[in-house]
Design a protein around this motif. Structure first.
Motif, PDB file in Angstrom:
ATOM      1  N   GLU A 109      -6.544  -6.698  11.110  1.00 46.34           N
ATOM      2  CA  GLU A 109      -7.615  -5.956  10.455  1.00 46.34           C
ATOM      3  C   GLU A 109      -7.374  -5.697   8.972  1.00 46.34           C
ATOM      4  N   GLU A 110      -6.135  -5.406   8.587  1.00 45.16           N
ATOM      5  CA  GLU A 110      -5.879  -4.933   7.232  1.00 45.16           C
ATOM      6  C   GLU A 110      -4.557  -5.467   6.691  1.00 45.16           C
ATOM      7  N   HIS A 111      -4.498  -5.528   5.349  1.00 43.21           N
ATOM      8  CA  HIS A 111      -3.265  -5.879   4.639  1.00 43.21           C
ATOM      9  C   HIS A 111      -3.044  -4.807   3.561  1.00 43.21           C
ATOM     10  N   PRO A 112      -2.688  -3.584   3.965  1.00 44.70           N
ATOM     11  CA  PRO A 112      -2.661  -2.468   3.009  1.00 44.70           C
ATOM     12  C   PRO A 112      -1.667  -2.623   1.877  1.00 44.70           C
ATOM     13  N   THR A 113      -0.513  -3.233   2.122  1.00 48.62           N
ATOM     14  CA  THR A 113       0.456  -3.349   1.037  1.00 48.62           C
ATOM     15  C   THR A 113      -0.007  -4.359  -0.009  1.00 48.62           C
ATOM     16  N   GLN A 114      -0.868  -5.305   0.383  1.00 49.15           N
ATOM     17  CA  GLN A 114      -1.473  -6.195  -0.612  1.00 49.15           C
ATOM     18  C   GLN A 114      -2.399  -5.400  -1.526  1.00 49.15           C
ATOM     19  N   ALA A 115      -3.192  -4.515  -0.945  1.00 51.98           N
ATOM     20  CA  ALA A 115      -4.100  -3.706  -1.756  1.00 51.98           C
ATOM     21  C   ALA A 115      -3.335  -2.832  -2.739  1.00 51.98           C
ATOM     22  N   LEU A 116      -2.198  -2.308  -2.325  1.00 46.61           N
ATOM     23  CA  LEU A 116      -1.404  -1.473  -3.226  1.00 46.61           C
ATOM     24  C   LEU A 116      -0.843  -2.308  -4.379  1.00 46.61           C
ATOM     25  N   ALA A 117      -0.461  -3.543  -4.102  1.00 49.01           N
ATOM     26  CA  ALA A 117      -0.027  -4.437  -5.181  1.00 49.01           C
ATOM     27  C   ALA A 117      -1.196  -4.760  -6.108  1.00 49.01           C
ATOM     28  N   ASP A 118      -2.386  -4.922  -5.536  1.00 53.59           N
ATOM     29  CA  ASP A 118      -3.576  -5.198  -6.348  1.00 53.59           C
ATOM     30  C   ASP A 118      -3.875  -4.034  -7.285  1.00 53.59           C
ATOM     31  N   LEU A 119      -3.832  -2.820  -6.753  1.00 54.70           N
ATOM     32  CA  LEU A 119      -4.111  -1.636  -7.571  1.00 54.70           C
ATOM     33  C   LEU A 119      -3.036  -1.450  -8.642  1.00 54.70           C
TER      34      LEU A 119
END
Length: 310
Positions: free
Chosen positions: A130-140
């Motif tokens: 469902e999700e790849h949260p640590t990717q989003a944190l790298a994106d931010l």
């Protein structure tokens, strides 16, 4: 004082203050401004990947070592879940021996939630179905480092509404004034559940979220263009003609004509000539490899948060 053990299965588990603190800490690590301390000295971090990974696995392994932890690494065939042991029993044992488990399963997130429910070990979602949260944190972290802010940025995402897109939507909509526009092929967009959660964040924060299934009438202004592989790691598509449906969503240099100052992001690995042309990925507008390096810097911030050292 004993360190905490907090799990991160979704960015939704971070308060607004914690989300901003993790991103800010990742930026400080990226800029070499974080204090050279070893807050995870004495910790043992397990890195369990059932699926292939270059960036995320390396990021958390290198990040844990840089913070003073020791590593135990597991490949897809190393645990006795392959011989019939339940995931719940495996998690109970790992929780008695490890301080943090970073896991990429590619399976439903509820499986990792069972591990995290034990409270004996901090569990980090390094990608589920469902999700790849640590990717989003790298994106931010990348956006914050590049623009000096996340608030008010205008981001155009094209391609599959996969777990990277889901995590991006859940994270970006927490920031006031952000406009996230997703252009996804029909039948390959965000799930209704993810979309509903992201829209709730947007209403609360003052962000906006839009999703359309064509490339007509793109936004007038964009700060960043983001795409991801059309064939998400570990998945396949039932429709044999899916490539034709995705072709209009390819990121080409022509997309930059109205956005000359926009940057290009990609979670990598990339397929040049498929979701993005080589001219864009390797061109001056691309920050994709800075973004990849920031996976380590944000991973360090995540590990510090999980152990209450942030």
């Amino acid at each position: 004082m004993a360190l905490q053990k907090r799990s991160l299965l979704s960015t939704d588990e971070l308060t607004d203050a914690d989300l901003r603190a993790v991103v800010a800490r990742g930026v400080r690590h990226s800029a070499g401004q974080a204090a050279r301390t070893l807050p995870l000295t004495g910790d043992v971090v397990g890195v369990y990947f059932r699926m292939t990974s270059t960036r995320t696995r390396t990021a958390f392994s290198a990040g844990a070592l840089r913070l003073g932890a020791q590593l135990v690494s597991y490949g897809p065939d190393d645990l006795q879940t392959n011989t019939g042991e339940s995931l719940a029993d495996t998690g109970r044992m790992l929780g008695r021996m490890l301080d943090v488990v970073v896991a990429r399963t590619g399976r439903p997130q509820r499986e990792l939630a069972r591990w995290a429910a034990q409270k004996d070990v901090a569990v980090v979602n390094a990608m589920t179905a469902e999700e790849h949260p640590t990717q989003a944190l790298a994106d931010l972290t990348t956006l914050q480092a590049r623009f000096g802010r996340v608030e008010g940025l205008r981001v155009l995402y094209t391609g599959e509404g996969n777990n990277t897109a889901a995590a991006l939507a859940l994270a970006l909509t927490r920031f006031r004034g952000v406009h996230l526009e997703l252009r996804t092929p029909a039948g390959h967009g965000l799930s209704p559940q993810i979309r509903a959660r992201a829209e709730a964040h947007a209403r609360r924060s003052g962000a906006t979220l839009a999703e359309r299934h064509h490339m007509d009438g793109l936004p007038a202004e964009v700060d960043a263009v983001y795409t991801s592989r059309w064939q998400t790691t570990g998945t396949s598509k039932a429709d044999q003609g899916w490539r034709a449906a995705f072709a209009p969503f390819q990121v080409t240099a022509g997309l930059w004509e109205p956005y000359p100052k926009a940057v290009f992001l990609h979670d990598l690995p990339a397929h040049r000539g498929e979701e993005v042309t080589a001219e864009v990925l390797d061109g001056p507008m691309s920050v994709a490899f800075e973004q990849a390096e920031n996976k380590m810097h944000s991973a360090m911030a995540v590990l510090e948060w999980c152990r209450g050292a942030l």
